[in-house]
Scaffold this motif. Structure first.
Motif, PDB file in Angstrom:
ATOM      1  N   VAL A  15       0.834  -1.198   0.000  1.00 44.80           N
ATOM      2  CA  VAL A  15       0.000   0.000   0.000  1.00 44.80           C
ATOM      3  C   VAL A  15       0.873   1.254   0.000  1.00 44.80           C
ATOM      4  O   VAL A  15       0.680   2.164  -0.814  1.00 44.80           O
ATOM      5  CB  VAL A  15      -0.968  -0.001   1.215  1.00 44.80           C
ATOM      6  N   VAL A  16       1.851   1.288   0.881  1.00 47.55           N
ATOM      7  CA  VAL A  16       2.719   2.464   0.968  1.00 47.55           C
ATOM      8  C   VAL A  16       3.449   2.693  -0.348  1.00 47.55           C
ATOM      9  O   VAL A  16       3.468   3.811  -0.897  1.00 47.55           O
ATOM     10  CB  VAL A  16       3.742   2.306   2.130  1.00 47.55           C
ATOM     11  N   SER A  17       4.011   1.622  -0.901  1.00 46.80           N
ATOM     12  CA  SER A  17       4.787   1.746  -2.128  1.00 46.80           C
ATOM     13  C   SER A  17       3.914   2.228  -3.286  1.00 46.80           C
ATOM     14  O   SER A  17       4.307   3.107  -4.053  1.00 46.80           O
ATOM     15  CB  SER A  17       5.471   0.409  -2.417  1.00 46.80           C
ATOM     16  N   ASN A  18       2.689   1.672  -3.386  1.00 47.26           N
ATOM     17  CA  ASN A  18       1.821   2.084  -4.485  1.00 47.26           C
ATOM     18  C   ASN A  18       1.280   3.497  -4.309  1.00 47.26           C
ATOM     19  O   ASN A  18       1.120   4.226  -5.280  1.00 47.26           O
ATOM     20  CB  ASN A  18       0.671   1.100  -4.660  1.00 47.26           C
ATOM     21  N   THR A  19       1.021   3.861  -3.063  1.00 48.97           N
ATOM     22  CA  THR A  19       0.543   5.216  -2.815  1.00 48.97           C
ATOM     23  C   THR A  19       1.619   6.234  -3.194  1.00 48.97           C
ATOM     24  O   THR A  19       1.339   7.233  -3.859  1.00 48.97           O
ATOM     25  CB  THR A  19       0.174   5.394  -1.326  1.00 48.97           C
ATOM     26  N   LEU A  20       2.842   5.954  -2.765  1.00 47.28           N
ATOM     27  CA  LEU A  20       3.942   6.857  -3.090  1.00 47.28           C
ATOM     28  C   LEU A  20       4.102   6.999  -4.599  1.00 47.28           C
ATOM     29  O   LEU A  20       4.294   8.094  -5.135  1.00 47.28           O
ATOM     30  CB  LEU A  20       5.254   6.350  -2.485  1.00 47.28           C
ATOM     31  N   LEU A  21       4.005   5.883  -5.274  1.00 49.72           N
ATOM     32  CA  LEU A  21       4.165   5.876  -6.723  1.00 49.72           C
ATOM     33  C   LEU A  21       3.085   6.732  -7.387  1.00 49.72           C
ATOM     34  O   LEU A  21       3.362   7.550  -8.271  1.00 49.72           O
ATOM     35  CB  LEU A  21       4.070   4.436  -7.231  1.00 49.72           C
ATOM     36  N   PHE A  22       1.857   6.546  -6.909  1.00 47.56           N
ATOM     37  CA  PHE A  22       0.740   7.293  -7.468  1.00 47.56           C
ATOM     38  C   PHE A  22       0.899   8.785  -7.180  1.00 47.56           C
ATOM     39  O   PHE A  22       0.664   9.632  -8.049  1.00 47.56           O
ATOM     40  CB  PHE A  22      -0.586   6.769  -6.888  1.00 47.56           C
ATOM     41  N   PHE A  23       1.354   9.091  -5.977  1.00 48.04           N
ATOM     42  CA  PHE A  23       1.594  10.473  -5.591  1.00 48.04           C
ATOM     43  C   PHE A  23       2.639  11.098  -6.520  1.00 48.04           C
ATOM     44  O   PHE A  23       2.482  12.198  -7.034  1.00 48.04           O
ATOM     45  CB  PHE A  23       2.070  10.519  -4.130  1.00 48.04           C
ATOM     46  N   LEU A  24       3.718  10.369  -6.758  1.00 46.29           N
ATOM     47  CA  LEU A  24       4.781  10.856  -7.621  1.00 46.29           C
ATOM     48  C   LEU A  24       4.271  11.095  -9.042  1.00 46.29           C
ATOM     49  O   LEU A  24       4.624  12.069  -9.706  1.00 46.29           O
ATOM     50  CB  LEU A  24       5.921   9.845  -7.634  1.00 46.29           C
ATOM     51  N   LEU A  25       3.387  10.188  -9.480  1.00 49.86           N
ATOM     52  CA  LEU A  25       2.803  10.325 -10.807  1.00 49.86           C
ATOM     53  C   LEU A  25       2.006  11.629 -10.902  1.00 49.86           C
ATOM     54  O   LEU A  25       2.157  12.408 -11.847  1.00 49.86           O
ATOM     55  CB  LEU A  25       1.906   9.120 -11.095  1.00 49.86           C
ATOM     56  N   LEU A  26       1.177  11.885  -9.882  1.00 49.97           N
ATOM     57  CA  LEU A  26       0.362  13.102  -9.879  1.00 49.97           C
ATOM     58  C   LEU A  26       1.241  14.347  -9.825  1.00 49.97           C
ATOM     59  O   LEU A  26       1.023  15.314 -10.553  1.00 49.97           O
ATOM     60  CB  LEU A  26      -0.594  13.102  -8.678  1.00 49.97           C
ATOM     61  N   VAL A  27       2.243  14.290  -8.951  1.00 44.77           N
ATOM     62  CA  VAL A  27       3.127  15.436  -8.784  1.00 44.77           C
ATOM     63  C   VAL A  27       3.871  15.751 -10.085  1.00 44.77           C
ATOM     64  O   VAL A  27       4.104  16.900 -10.430  1.00 44.77           O
ATOM     65  CB  VAL A  27       4.128  15.169  -7.628  1.00 44.77           C
ATOM     66  N   THR A  28       4.222  14.702 -10.822  1.00 50.80           N
ATOM     67  CA  THR A  28       4.914  14.929 -12.088  1.00 50.80           C
ATOM     68  C   THR A  28       3.961  15.488 -13.138  1.00 50.80           C
ATOM     69  O   THR A  28       4.313  16.378 -13.904  1.00 50.80           O
ATOM     70  CB  THR A  28       5.530  13.618 -12.612  1.00 50.80           C
ATOM     71  N   LEU A  29       2.746  14.948 -13.141  1.00 50.14           N
ATOM     72  CA  LEU A  29       1.782  15.353 -14.166  1.00 50.14           C
ATOM     73  C   LEU A  29       1.245  16.770 -13.974  1.00 50.14           C
ATOM     74  O   LEU A  29       1.040  17.499 -14.943  1.00 50.14           O
ATOM     75  CB  LEU A  29       0.603  14.374 -14.188  1.00 50.14           C
ATOM     76  N   TYR A  30       1.023  17.165 -12.718  1.00 54.13           N
ATOM     77  CA  TYR A  30       0.338  18.420 -12.455  1.00 54.13           C
ATOM     78  C   TYR A  30       0.981  19.636 -13.144  1.00 54.13           C
ATOM     79  O   TYR A  30       0.298  20.346 -13.888  1.00 54.13           O
ATOM     80  CB  TYR A  30       0.190  18.632 -10.942  1.00 54.13           C
ATOM     81  N   PRO A  31       2.274  19.874 -12.954  1.00 56.02           N
ATOM     82  CA  PRO A  31       2.863  21.045 -13.622  1.00 56.02           C
ATOM     83  C   PRO A  31       2.773  20.955 -15.139  1.00 56.02           C
ATOM     84  O   PRO A  31       2.517  21.959 -15.811  1.00 56.02           O
ATOM     85  CB  PRO A  31       4.321  21.024 -13.172  1.00 56.02           C
ATOM     86  N   LEU A  32       2.958  19.740 -15.676  1.00 55.82           N
ATOM     87  CA  LEU A  32       2.915  19.584 -17.130  1.00 55.82           C
ATOM     88  C   LEU A  32       1.528  19.925 -17.654  1.00 55.82           C
ATOM     89  O   LEU A  32       1.370  20.680 -18.615  1.00 55.82           O
ATOM     90  CB  LEU A  32       3.276  18.151 -17.525  1.00 55.82           C
ATOM     91  N   LEU A  33       0.498  19.367 -16.995  1.00 57.19           N
ATOM     92  CA  LEU A  33      -0.877  19.629 -17.421  1.00 57.19           C
ATOM     93  C   LEU A  33      -1.242  21.092 -17.241  1.00 57.19           C
ATOM     94  O   LEU A  33      -1.914  21.686 -18.081  1.00 57.19           O
ATOM     95  CB  LEU A  33      -1.848  18.751 -16.619  1.00 57.19           C
ATOM     96  N   ASN A  34      -0.763  21.674 -16.139  1.00 59.09           N
ATOM     97  CA  ASN A  34      -1.103  23.070 -15.883  1.00 59.09           C
ATOM     98  C   ASN A  34      -0.552  23.986 -16.972  1.00 59.09           C
ATOM     99  O   ASN A  34      -1.246  24.875 -17.463  1.00 59.09           O
ATOM    100  CB  ASN A  34      -0.562  23.489 -14.515  1.00 59.09           C
TER     101      ASN A  34
END
Lengths: 296, 339
Positions: A15-34
């Protein structure tokens, strides 16, 4: 293995590993999408801070201004030229250095490698290089964007490693019996057998040229010669818009917000070529990294 | 000598090569040893096209890499353009002493080291964690999607990255500032405050390079034998145990090599990015050695080449010394090293 059958510790870990991964994915995507969405939004919406992930009040104003802003297109054209010529010189020189270094029967190989590799760890520094370019009269010269970085020793080493492990010695012996010279063997056997590593070289060098900024800033003062990245710096970081640029009269009072949206459209337009190309060539880049990780 | 030159001039050479080839084949203890020098010359002649190929790259390295090393001699001189590099007067360590006695010396060195430290403590482990996490993802498409997305920022130029930071962190309309405000964090001009320079530099670096940095670890992980994991599983090893005892050892050599390289370039902070992020407001934390070199040697109205070169040289020498120390230590401790 099914999640339910995992032990408690493993469940927590997964759970921790997948949550972190998903968080990293969002954090990477957000500036690009913005940035992408902002470039398609109404300047007023950006000014009011209303754009997050999706475009707000869809508008092509940013791109319309971009298409009229000539310094960018001059920069674009220059960057394309520097990238094409520079990359061609880079790849040619890299092969010329890497092939002999890959040959076990090349006398003095060890010395040559030390001669090359030493420059990876030690350099004369910024000022002596600057003085050299000045003495060579390369200021405001097309070749200043090509020659000073004509070869990357790192690329020579990965290319040499590739040649060593992918061109069997027996091929050379066989070719020699047929009277084939070394140059002929390189161009007709070794290079055709090494297209993946040559692709890697092309990509690494081309991205490097496209993104190169500092040398151009130091050595090119002629506006007509400046590459894209230098023009971008003026717009994005210094907020300097060319004085002879006339904003659309419609926006006379909204200069500020147009200057802002121009920033977003320039970011997208300048990064697009690399980004579009990247998913298709991703595997070559990865190959390059993996080869680099091997010890020569 | 005469014999040699004659041998080189014509077909005799080809004949000799043939003879030597035969001799090599039959060489027994009874036969006289052929001269080493002759063998060398023959090898060189045989590979002359290879040497020809090497000429341009070697010329490039000599001119653009070694000439500046020679030029760096002016660090020990008072450079006089009319006298040239060699003709200028030697002044010993004058410029180095001047740099060390400079009131801002300590600040610049500590800024450089702090930036490197932030980068090592935060930037170095993230790719490792990312690789380990990715390695445990069973869903292939999701895995490759995460990979594609996280690798992408690597290809954005430094100018654009800093441009994006300027936009995203804009106190009034920056998307990140707006996001933070949702969580009750007041809007801050992150690029205009010295205290935020290091976190912004480091975290944007993580954002840009963590995915790319994980590739090398993923490659090492993909070479782990599946049977090893299966056997461990049968023995009742948990995922945590397998990560700890199978995956981690598999990527250890890569970690060590990258750590050596990292420490060996500790003083080489990303000059371009620091330079582009720097402004009058964050100067107390953003002035690093290399930006100071640029200011003293190039941007200044009265550039002081010798002084600026000395500072740059100080930086390079510290790096090389660190690299050698770390590499030697790693070699002794773990048998993994650069050379």
């Amino acid at each position: 293995m099914r999640f339910g059958s995992l032990s408690k510790g493993d469940k927590v870990y997964t759970v921790v590993s997948n949550t972190l991964l998903f968080f990293l994915l969002l954090v990477t995507l957000y500036p690009l999408l913005n940035v992408l969405s902002s470039s398609f939004s109404d300047p007023k919406a950006i000014g009011a801070g209303r754009v997050a992930i999706f475009p707000v009040d869809f508008s092509l104003d940013g791109y319309r201004e971009l298409s009229r802003y000539t310094p960018i297109w001059v920069g674009y054209k220059n960057s394309i030229m520097y990238t094409i010529v520079g990359t061609f010189v880079n790849v040619t020189l890299t092969i010329m250095a890497a092939y002999p270094l890959s040959r076990k029967d090349f006398r003095g190989r060890g010395l040559f490698i030390v001669f090359f590799a030493f420059t990876m760890y030690f350099s004369g520094g910024m000022i002596p290089s600057y003085m050299l370019i000045r003495n060579l009269n390369l200021f405001n010269n097309f070749w200043v964007m090509v020659l000073p970085g004509a070869l990357s020793v790192y690329n020579v080493i990965i290319t040499r490693t590739y040649f060593q492990s992918n061109i069997p010695d027996s091929f050379l012996e066989a070719a020699r019996l047929d009277g084939c010279t070394d140059v002929k063997f390189l161009t007709q056997v070794a290079i055709p057998l090494s297209t993946p590593i040559i692709a890697v070289n092309f990509l690494f060098y081309a991205v490097g040229h496209w993104n190169a900024f500092f040398d151009a800033m130091l050595y090119l003062s002629d506006t007509k010669m400046k590459p894209l990245q230098v023009v971008l710096r003026d717009i994005l970081i210094e907020s300097r818009i060319s004085a002879d640029f006339n904003f659309d009269s419609k926006y006379a009072e909204a200069k500020q917000s147009i200057a802002e949206i121009l920033k977003y459209s320039t970011i997208v337009a300048s990064t697009l070529p690399v980004m579009l190309m990247y998913p298709f060539v991703q595997k070559y880049f990865i190959k390059g990294i993996m080869l680099g990780g091997l010890k020569g | 000598m005469q014999r040699l030159s004659r041998a080189f001039s014509n077909k005799v050479l080809t004949k000799m090569k043939g003879m030597i080839g035969v001799m090599k084949f039959h060489a027994g203890p009874g036969l006289p040893k052929k001269s080493k020098l002759r063998q060398l010359l023959l090898d060189v002649d045989r590979g002359r096209q290879l040497y020809l190929l090497m000429m341009l790259p070697v010329a490039y390295i000599l001119i653009f890499k070694y000439q500046p090393m020679y030029g760096a001699l002016i660090a020990f001189k008072d450079f006089d353009p009319t006298a040239g590099i060699w003709g200028s007067t030697w002044v010993g360590l004058k410029h180095f002493v001047r740099f060390i006695e400079q009131p801002k010396f300590f600040q610049m060195v500590s800024n450089t080291l702090m930036l490197a430290l932030w980068d090592s403590i935060i930037g170095f482990p993230v790719p490792i964690l990312l690789a380990l996490a990715l390695n445990n993802v069973a869903h292939k498409k999701y895995k490759s999607f995460v990979q594609t997305v996280t690798y992408a920022p690597h290809f954005i130029s430094t100018v654009v990255i800093v441009g994006m930071l300027t936009q995203l962190l804009h106190p009034r309309m920056g998307a990140l500032n707006l996001l933070f405000q949702h969580f009750g964090v007041p809007a801050v001009s992150y690029l205009g405050k010295a205290g935020y320079f290091r976190p912004v530099y480091t975290l944007s670096g993580v954002w840009q390079n963590a995915g790319w940095g994980s590739i090398i670890y993923l490659a090492a992980l993909s070479s782990v034998d599946v049977e090893l994991h299966q056997a461990a599983q049968i023995d009742g090893a948990s995922i945590v145990q397998r990560t700890r005892h199978i995956d981690l050892p598999a990527i250890m050599p890569s970690i060590i090599i990258l750590l050596i390289l990292r420490i060996g370039s500790l003083m080489n902070v990303g000059f371009e990015k620091v330079f582009l992020m720097q402004n009058q407001l964050n100067l107390t934390t953003s002035e690093v050695i290399s930006t100071y070199v640029y200011k003293m040697g190039i941007m200044s109205q009265f550039p002081d080449y010798s002084y600026a070169t000395a500072i740059g040289l100080f930086n390079s020498v510290v790096n090389v010394v660190l690299l050698v120390i770390v590499n030697t230590t790693a070699k002794k401790a773990s048998e993994t090293s650069l050379w």
